[in-house]
Design a protein around this motif. Structure first.
Motif, PDB file in Angstrom:
ATOM      1  N   ILE A   6       0.846  -1.200   0.000  1.00  0.00           N
ATOM      2  CA  ILE A   6       0.000   0.000   0.000  1.00  0.00           C
ATOM      3  C   ILE A   6       0.879   1.247   0.000  1.00  0.00           C
ATOM      4  O   ILE A   6       0.633   2.189  -0.757  1.00  0.00           O
ATOM      5  N   SER A   7       1.931   1.244   0.816  1.00  0.00           N
ATOM      6  CA  SER A   7       2.865   2.378   0.844  1.00  0.00           C
ATOM      7  C   SER A   7       3.513   2.585  -0.515  1.00  0.00           C
ATOM      8  O   SER A   7       3.654   3.721  -0.986  1.00  0.00           O
ATOM      9  N   GLN A   8       3.903   1.485  -1.161  1.00  0.00           N
ATOM     10  CA  GLN A   8       4.508   1.581  -2.493  1.00  0.00           C
ATOM     11  C   GLN A   8       3.505   2.117  -3.514  1.00  0.00           C
ATOM     12  O   GLN A   8       3.857   2.933  -4.361  1.00  0.00           O
ATOM     13  N   ALA A   9       2.259   1.663  -3.434  1.00  0.00           N
ATOM     14  CA  ALA A   9       1.226   2.125  -4.359  1.00  0.00           C
ATOM     15  C   ALA A   9       0.943   3.616  -4.151  1.00  0.00           C
ATOM     16  O   ALA A   9       0.749   4.350  -5.132  1.00  0.00           O
ATOM     17  N   LEU A  10       0.919   4.059  -2.915  1.00  0.00           N
ATOM     18  CA  LEU A  10       0.690   5.484  -2.638  1.00  0.00           C
ATOM     19  C   LEU A  10       1.861   6.325  -3.144  1.00  0.00           C
ATOM     20  O   LEU A  10       1.647   7.407  -3.714  1.00  0.00           O
ATOM     21  N   ALA A  11       3.077   5.838  -2.968  1.00  0.00           N
ATOM     22  CA  ALA A  11       4.252   6.563  -3.474  1.00  0.00           C
ATOM     23  C   ALA A  11       4.212   6.632  -5.003  1.00  0.00           C
ATOM     24  O   ALA A  11       4.510   7.674  -5.597  1.00  0.00           O
ATOM     25  N   ALA A  12       3.814   5.527  -5.645  1.00  0.00           N
ATOM     26  CA  ALA A  12       3.697   5.517  -7.109  1.00  0.00           C
ATOM     27  C   ALA A  12       2.611   6.488  -7.567  1.00  0.00           C
ATOM     28  O   ALA A  12       2.774   7.175  -8.583  1.00  0.00           O
ATOM     29  N   ALA A  13       1.516   6.576  -6.815  1.00  0.00           N
ATOM     30  CA  ALA A  13       0.437   7.514  -7.149  1.00  0.00           C
ATOM     31  C   ALA A  13       0.925   8.954  -7.024  1.00  0.00           C
ATOM     32  O   ALA A  13       0.606   9.798  -7.870  1.00  0.00           O
ATOM     33  N   ASP A  14       1.715   9.229  -5.991  1.00  0.00           N
ATOM     34  CA  ASP A  14       2.288  10.570  -5.830  1.00  0.00           C
ATOM     35  C   ASP A  14       3.188  10.922  -7.015  1.00  0.00           C
ATOM     36  O   ASP A  14       3.132  12.030  -7.548  1.00  0.00           O
ATOM     37  N   ARG A  15       4.021   9.950  -7.436  1.00  0.00           N
ATOM     38  CA  ARG A  15       4.906  10.184  -8.590  1.00  0.00           C
ATOM     39  C   ARG A  15       4.106  10.411  -9.869  1.00  0.00           C
ATOM     40  O   ARG A  15       4.424  11.288 -10.666  1.00  0.00           O
ATOM     41  N   LEU A  16       3.052   9.632 -10.051  1.00  0.00           N
ATOM     42  CA  LEU A  16       2.210   9.782 -11.238  1.00  0.00           C
ATOM     43  C   LEU A  16       1.589  11.181 -11.282  1.00  0.00           C
ATOM     44  O   LEU A  16       1.547  11.816 -12.338  1.00  0.00           O
ATOM     45  N   CYS A  17       1.122  11.657 -10.140  1.00  0.00           N
ATOM     46  CA  CYS A  17       0.541  13.005 -10.081  1.00  0.00           C
ATOM     47  C   CYS A  17       1.581  14.057 -10.455  1.00  0.00           C
ATOM     48  O   CYS A  17       1.282  14.986 -11.210  1.00  0.00           O
ATOM     49  N   LEU A  18       2.787  13.923  -9.926  1.00  0.00           N
ATOM     50  CA  LEU A  18       3.855  14.870 -10.266  1.00  0.00           C
ATOM     51  C   LEU A  18       4.155  14.860 -11.757  1.00  0.00           C
ATOM     52  O   LEU A  18       4.277  15.909 -12.380  1.00  0.00           O
ATOM     53  N   GLU A  19       4.248  13.651 -12.336  1.00  0.00           N
ATOM     54  CA  GLU A  19       4.540  13.517 -13.769  1.00  0.00           C
ATOM     55  C   GLU A  19       3.462  14.164 -14.629  1.00  0.00           C
ATOM     56  O   GLU A  19       3.756  14.727 -15.676  1.00  0.00           O
ATOM     57  N   ARG A  20       2.219  14.076 -14.186  1.00  0.00           N
ATOM     58  CA  ARG A  20       1.098  14.591 -14.985  1.00  0.00           C
ATOM     59  C   ARG A  20       0.675  15.998 -14.582  1.00  0.00           C
ATOM     60  O   ARG A  20      -0.306  16.521 -15.104  1.00  0.00           O
ATOM     61  N   GLY A  21       1.383  16.578 -13.618  1.00  0.00           N
ATOM     62  CA  GLY A  21       1.049  17.933 -13.196  1.00  0.00           C
ATOM     63  C   GLY A  21      -0.262  18.010 -12.422  1.00  0.00           C
ATOM     64  O   GLY A  21      -0.922  19.038 -12.422  1.00  0.00           O
ATOM     65  N   GLU A  22      -0.625  16.924 -11.781  1.00  0.00           N
ATOM     66  CA  GLU A  22      -1.851  16.864 -10.983  1.00  0.00           C
ATOM     67  C   GLU A  22      -1.497  17.002  -9.508  1.00  0.00           C
ATOM     68  O   GLU A  22      -0.344  16.866  -9.121  1.00  0.00           O
ATOM     69  N   ARG A  23      -2.498  17.245  -8.697  1.00  0.00           N
ATOM     70  CA  ARG A  23      -2.278  17.440  -7.268  1.00  0.00           C
ATOM     71  C   ARG A  23      -2.946  16.321  -6.471  1.00  0.00           C
ATOM     72  O   ARG A  23      -4.150  16.113  -6.565  1.00  0.00           O
ATOM     73  N   MET A  24      -2.153  15.618  -5.686  1.00  0.00           N
ATOM     74  CA  MET A  24      -2.672  14.572  -4.810  1.00  0.00           C
ATOM     75  C   MET A  24      -2.962  15.232  -3.459  1.00  0.00           C
ATOM     76  O   MET A  24      -2.082  15.398  -2.629  1.00  0.00           O
ATOM     77  N   THR A  25      -4.218  15.615  -3.269  1.00  0.00           N
ATOM     78  CA  THR A  25      -4.612  16.254  -2.016  1.00  0.00           C
ATOM     79  C   THR A  25      -4.677  15.211  -0.900  1.00  0.00           C
ATOM     80  O   THR A  25      -4.750  14.011  -1.166  1.00  0.00           O
TER      81      THR A  25
END
Length: 142
Positions: A6-25
């Motif tokens: 779960i921690s790895q998936a959340l970190a990957a989601a954070d990276r994906l948001c950064l790559e796409r210029g999105e904000r993970m609130t």
């Protein structure tokens, strides 16, 4: 999922948001975490209950907006027939997803790449594709 996955998936989601210029609130992240922690498809109102520890808690539109955002990034899938959500830690580079949902235990297995590309109307751009199969998983069938 384990707490490490779960921690790895959340970190990957954070990276994906950064790559796409999105904000993970924080709310989006918490909703994703709750979906990933669930061992079976989870409904939006169940998520809402988990987000309600005190006054000023999340309202239904907040949860639905978070889920819409997470779906747009491919981080969760909606099981249309159940009106419920499951987490996704796969890349969708190979196409849409097929979901195999066990009607006995509720386990959902996601399979990628088996949908045949090229069988779409000319000029049609697929934005999201999920195929749902309902039956009995191997564990329950035995």
């Amino acid at each position: 999922m384990t707490s490490d996955s779960i921690s790895q998936a959340l970190a990957a989601a954070d990276r994906l948001c950064l790559e796409r210029g999105e904000r993970m609130t924080p709310v989006r992240r918490h909703v994703l975490e709750l979906v990933l922690q669930s061992n079976s498809p989870v409904k939006a109102y169940d998520l809402l209950e988990s987000l309600k520890p005190g006054p000023g808690s999340a309202k239904p539109p907040t949860v639905y907006r978070a889920l819409d955002f997470l779906m747009s990034l491919g981080l969760v899938h909606k099981i249309e027939a159940l009106n419920a959500f499951v987490g996704c830690t796969h890349s969708h580079a190979c196409g849409g997803a097929e979901l195999y949902i066990c009607t006995d235990c509720g386990h959902v297995q996601e399979v990628h790449g088996s949908l045949e590309p090229g069988h779409k109307p000319k000029g049609f751009k697929v934005e999201r594709s999920v195929v749902e199969h309902f039956g009995v998983c191997g564990n329950c069938h035995q």
